[in-house]
Design an enzyme around this catalytic site. Structure first.
Site, PDB file in Angstrom:
ATOM      1  N   CYS A  19     -23.653  63.391 -21.361  1.00 44.74           N
ATOM      2  CA  CYS A  19     -23.107  62.264 -22.105  1.00 44.74           C
ATOM      3  C   CYS A  19     -23.712  60.946 -21.591  1.00 44.74           C
ATOM      4  CB  CYS A  19     -21.584  62.289 -22.069  1.00 44.74           C
ATOM      5  SG  CYS A  19     -20.879  61.549 -23.541  1.00 44.74           S
TER       6      CYS A  19
ATOM      7  N   HIS B 171     -20.098  67.453 -23.974  1.00 47.47           N
ATOM      8  CA  HIS B 171     -19.562  67.784 -22.648  1.00 47.47           C
ATOM      9  C   HIS B 171     -19.437  69.308 -22.527  1.00 47.47           C
ATOM     10  CE1 HIS B 171     -18.414  63.777 -21.206  1.00 47.47           C
ATOM     11  NE2 HIS B 171     -18.246  63.497 -22.474  1.00 47.47           N
TER      12      HIS B 171
ATOM     13  N   GLU C 104     -19.258  71.159 -20.079  1.00 42.23           N
ATOM     14  CA  GLU C 104     -18.391  71.611 -18.976  1.00 42.23           C
ATOM     15  C   GLU C 104     -17.007  72.025 -19.476  1.00 42.23           C
ATOM     16  OE1 GLU C 104     -19.376  68.536 -19.509  1.00 42.23           O
ATOM     17  OE2 GLU C 104     -17.896  67.018 -18.964  1.00 42.23           O
TER      18      GLU C 104
HETATM   19  N1  GLN Z   1     -20.039  55.661 -22.612  1.00 46.07           N
HETATM   20  C1  GLN Z   1     -20.856  56.546 -23.378  1.00 46.07           C
HETATM   21  C2  GLN Z   1     -20.484  56.541 -24.855  1.00 46.07           C
HETATM   22  O1  GLN Z   1     -19.409  56.145 -25.213  1.00 46.07           O
HETATM   23  C3  GLN Z   1     -20.807  57.944 -22.813  1.00 46.07           C
HETATM   24  C4  GLN Z   1     -19.476  58.574 -22.975  1.00 46.07           C
HETATM   25  C5  GLN Z   1     -19.236  59.701 -22.022  1.00 46.07           C
HETATM   26  O2  GLN Z   1     -19.967  59.887 -21.055  1.00 46.07           O
HETATM   27  N2  GLN Z   1     -18.206  60.462 -22.265  1.00 46.07           N
HETATM   28  O3  GLN Z   1     -21.266  56.950 -25.669  1.00 46.07           O
END
Ligand code: GLN
Length: 596
Positions: free
Chosen positions: A404, A536, A538
Site C-alpha cells: 500500500c 493489503h 496480509e
Molecule cells: N496513504 C495511502 C493511501 O491512502 C496508503 C494507504 C495504506 O497504506 N493503507 O493511498
C-alpha cells in the site's frame, strides 16, 4: 445456536482476543461451525478513523468493513470470512436506534437505553450470528461474542445489560460466559485478589462466569485454583490458567488440557454423539493439523531475518496482520522469523544530526537486512525514510515487499532515481508536487474520512506478458487474477504509469483492476524479489495458507524462492473462493472520470 461471551476484568490488553479465538477453535475441533462477533464499546462507528497507534491495526474485511484487529484473529484462527456487522460498536448501535427513532418506528414512545438500545444489541447479535461464514454456506452452530474493554467500565454498561437479558432470551443451555482475568505474581506469589474483585463486579451486574480464564506468567498453583474457586463461587474445574507460552498457537491446547471442552459439553448440552460422521471427521482433521502446526513450529531452528521499516513501530499491534503473515510464510519455509523494527523516520538525513545513534542503528539494520518490508500507512511523516529503504533494496538487490503506502513510495523512488523525475511525489505527502506519481482517486470524498476510502475485496488482473517472468504471479499459483482487500485513498497516477515502465531490469505494473486503469501490483524485472502491492494481502494470510507476496519475500530472504514458487503452482489455494459473490459489480470500481 450456542453463544459464548468472552468478557474481561482487571485490565485490558491481556489476551482476551486470543482466548476468544482459541475457545472458538476448540469448538471447531468438535466439528461445529463457529462464527464470532466483537463488541467495541467506543463511540466511533468503526475503527477506520482511528490511528493505528491508538487501537492497533485497522482490519479490513471482504465487504470493506474497517474493523478492530480482533476480527483478524478470528479470521485466522477460525478460518472464516466475516463482515462489517460482525463488529458492533457503540456508535453503530446508537446510529441504528436513532435512525429508527427518526423514521418514527418507535410509535411515539420515549426511546431509552433499556429496553430499546439493549433490544437492538440483542437483535443484532442474533441476526449476525446466523450468517454463514465459510464456503459450506451453513448456519454456524456456535457464536463467540467478545466484549471489548473491562466489565464495570461506563462504556460497556449497555452491552453488559443487553447480555444479561440475552441469557434469558436464548436460555441457560445456549449461553455461557468466559471471564478473562489477571493473576499477577508479586514477590513470587500468585495474587488472586484482582480476580476476586473482577468476578464480584461481574456478578453484581447479573452475569455469572462459567469459566474464569486467568492470565498469569506461570501455570496456576493448585492452591490458587482452590482459592479462586472458593472466593469466586465456581467449581475448581471452572478456573483455567493461561500462562505465558512461546506462541499463542498453544493457547487452544492449554484450554483443552484443562478440560474446557468437557465442561462445555455438559454445560451446553452439546450432544456430541449426534454429530454427523462428516463433521466429526472435519473436527478431528482440524485438530490434527493444528497439532502438526505447533510441533513443526517448535522444530524451527534456522532463522530468517526480515527488517520492517514503518512509521507506527511504537506499537507492535499496528502491524499485527503483517507480522502474522510473515510468521505464516516463515513456517512454510521452515524457518523461525526474526523480525527487526526500524522506524522509517530514523533513516532520514535529518535524523543524522537530531539523533545520530538512532540514525546509525537504523541504517545498520537496513544494510544487514536479508529482506525488507515497508507496510501501509498514512501521512507524510517518515515517508522519505521509506523511500530510502526502497532505494537500498532496489540497488542492493535485497528482497523487498512494499504494501500500500510501501508500494507507493517504492514507485516514487523509482520515478525519482531511475526515470529522472527528480521531483516525483505523492499528492498525499506533498500536495503541490510538480510530478505527481501518486494521486487522489477521483471517487474518494475530500470532506469525510470514515468509510470513504476504496475499501474491501477487489480483483487484480495480471498483464499477459507477466506470465513469462513474474515471480509474484507464480507465487499466486500462476493464476490470471487475484483478489485482495484494499484500503486506500491514493493511487499510482494512471497518466504517469506508462512513462515509468520498461527496460530490461525495469519496473512493470503487472496487476491492474478490471478496467485496466489502476496500477495494483508492480514488480522489478531481474531483481531477486521486488514487489509492490496496492492491496493489503496480509489480511488474507492464514497459518496453513500463507499470503503469496509474503511467502515470496521470506522465501527470497531464506534462499528458497525457486522451491516455494514451484510448490505454490501446485499448492496455492485462493483464500476467497466466495469473492465473486461479495464483489457485486465491477462498475463500482474505477469510474471513468479522471478529474473531479
Ligand atoms: N496513504 C495511502 C493511501 O491512502 C496508503 C494507504 C495504506 O497504506 N493503507 O493511498
Amino acid at each position: 445456536m450456542k453463544y459464548i461471551v468472552v468478557s474481561g476484568g482487571v485490565i485490558s490488553g491481556i489476551g482476551k482476543g486470543v482466548i476468544a479465538s482459541s475457545t472458538g477453535l476448540l469448538f471447531k475441533t468438535l466439528g461445529l461451525r463457529v462464527t464470532a462477533i466483537k463488541i467495541d464499546p467506543y463511540m466511533n462507528i468503526d475503527a477506520g478513523t482511528m490511528a493505528p497507534t491508538e487501537h492497533g491495526e485497522v482490519f479490513v474485511l471482504n465487504d470493506g468493513g474497517e474493523a478492530d484487529l480482533d476480527l483478524g484473529n478470528y479470521e485466522r484462527y477460525l478460518d472464516v470470512t466475516l463482515m462489517r456487522d460482525n463488529n458492533i460498536t457503540t456508535g453503530k448501535i446508537y446510529r441504528e436506534v436513532i435512525d429508527k427513532e427518526r423514521r418514527g418506528d418507535y410509535l411515539g414512545k420515549t426511546v431509552q437505553i433499556v429496553p430499546h438500545l439493549t433490544d437492538a444489541i440483542q437483535n443484532w447479535i442474533e441476526r449476525v450470528a446466523a450468517i454463514p461464514v465459510d464456503e459450506s454456506g451453513d448456519t454456524p452452530d456456535v457464536c463467540i461474542i467478545e466484549l471489548g474493554g473491562t466489565v464495570g467500565d461506563i462504556e460497556s454498561a449497555p452491552f453488559v445489560e443487553a447480555l444479561r437479558q440475552f441469557q434469558f432470551r436464548v436460555g441457560h443451555e445456549n449461553f455461557a460466559l468466559v471471564h478473562v482475568s489477571l493473576v499477577p505474581v508479586i514477590g513470587g506469589e500468585q495474587k488472586t485478589k484482582p480476580t476476586q474483585a473482577a468476578v464480584r463486579d461481574l456478578r453484581s451486574l447479573g452475569l455469572v462466569p462459567d469459566i474464569i480464564a486467568t492470565r498469569c506468567i506461570n501455570p496456576l498453583e493448585r492452591a490458587v485454583i482452590q482459592k479462586l474457586s472458593m472466593f469466586c463461587h465456581v467449581g475448581p474445574e471452572q478456573v483455567l490458567g493461561v500462562h505465558d507460552v512461546s506462541s499463542t498457537y498453544h493457547v487452544p491446547l492449554l484450554l483443552e488440557q484443562q478440560g474446557m471442552v468437557r465442561f462445555f459439553e455438559r454445560r451446553l448440552n452439546l450432544n456430541l454423539d449426534q454429530r454427523s460422521p462428516e463433521s466429526r471427521l472435519r473436527g478431528q482433521t482440524l485438530r490434527q493439523r493444528w497439532l502438526d502446526l505447533i510441533s513443526s513450529q517448535e522444530r524451527l531452528f534456522e532463522t530468517v531475518e526480515i527488517v520492517l521499516v514503518g512509521k507506527y513501530t511504537s506499537l507492535q499491534d499496528s502491524y499485527i496482520s503483517v507480522i502474522k503473515a510473515l510468521e505464516h510464510a516463515s513456517m512454510r519455509c521452515r524457518r523461525r522469523l526474526v523480525l527487526k523494527w526500524v522506524d522509517s523516520g530514523d533513516l532520514e538525513p535529518k535524523a543524522e544530526t537530531e539523533s545520530p545513534v538512532k540514525y546509525h542503528r537504523a541504517w545498520e539494520s537496513l544494510c544487514s537486512a536479508k529482506g525488507i518490508i515497508v507496510p501501509g500507512g498514512f501521512g507524510h511523516r517518515g515517508t522519505e525514510g521509506m523511500i530510502n529503504a526502497a532505494r537500498w533494496a532496489r540497488e542492493q538487490k535485497v528482497p523487498f515487499l512494499g504494501i500500500c503506502l510501501g508500494f507507493q513510495v517504492a514507485v516514487i523512488e523509482y520515478a525519482r532515481n531511475v526515470c529522472g523525475f527528480s521531483q516525483a511525489g505523492s499528492a498525499e505527502l506533498e500536495p503541490e508536487t510538480p510530478q505527481p506519481v501518486v494521486v487522489y482517486m477521483p471517487e474518494i470524498s475530500k470532506t469525510h474520512l470514515g468509510g470513504t476510502m476504496r475499501l474491501g475485496l477487489r480483483p487484480s488482473i495480471f498483464t499477459e506478458d507477466s506470465e513469462e517472468w513474474s515471480k509474484i504471479r507464480r507465487l499466486y499459483g500462476g493464476k490470471s487474477a487475484v483478489w485482495e482487500r484494499h484500503r486506500h485513498r491514493y493511487e499510482i497516477n494512471p497518466e504517469m504509469a506508462p512513462k515509468l515502465e520498461g527496460g530490461r531490469d525495469g519496473l512493470y505494473f503487472i496487476g491492474k483492476n478490471d478496467r485496466g486503469n489502476r496500477m495494483q501490483i508492480a514488480e522489478l524485472k531481474n531483481h531477486p524479489y521486488f514487489v509492490g502491492m496496492q492491496a493489503h494481502p496480509e489480511l488474507a494470510s492464514r497459518p496453513l495458507n500463507p499470503s503469496p507476496p509474503f511467502l515470496g519475500l521470506v522465501a527470497a530472504a531464506a534462499g528458497q524462492l525457486d522451491e516455494q514458487m514451484e510448490n505454490q503452482l501446485r499448492e496455492y489455494k485462493p483464500p476467497h473462493p466466495e469473492s465473486a459473490m461479495v464483489y457485486e459489480s465491477p462498475d463500482v470500481d474505477a469510474p471513468e472520470v479522471t478529474e473531479e
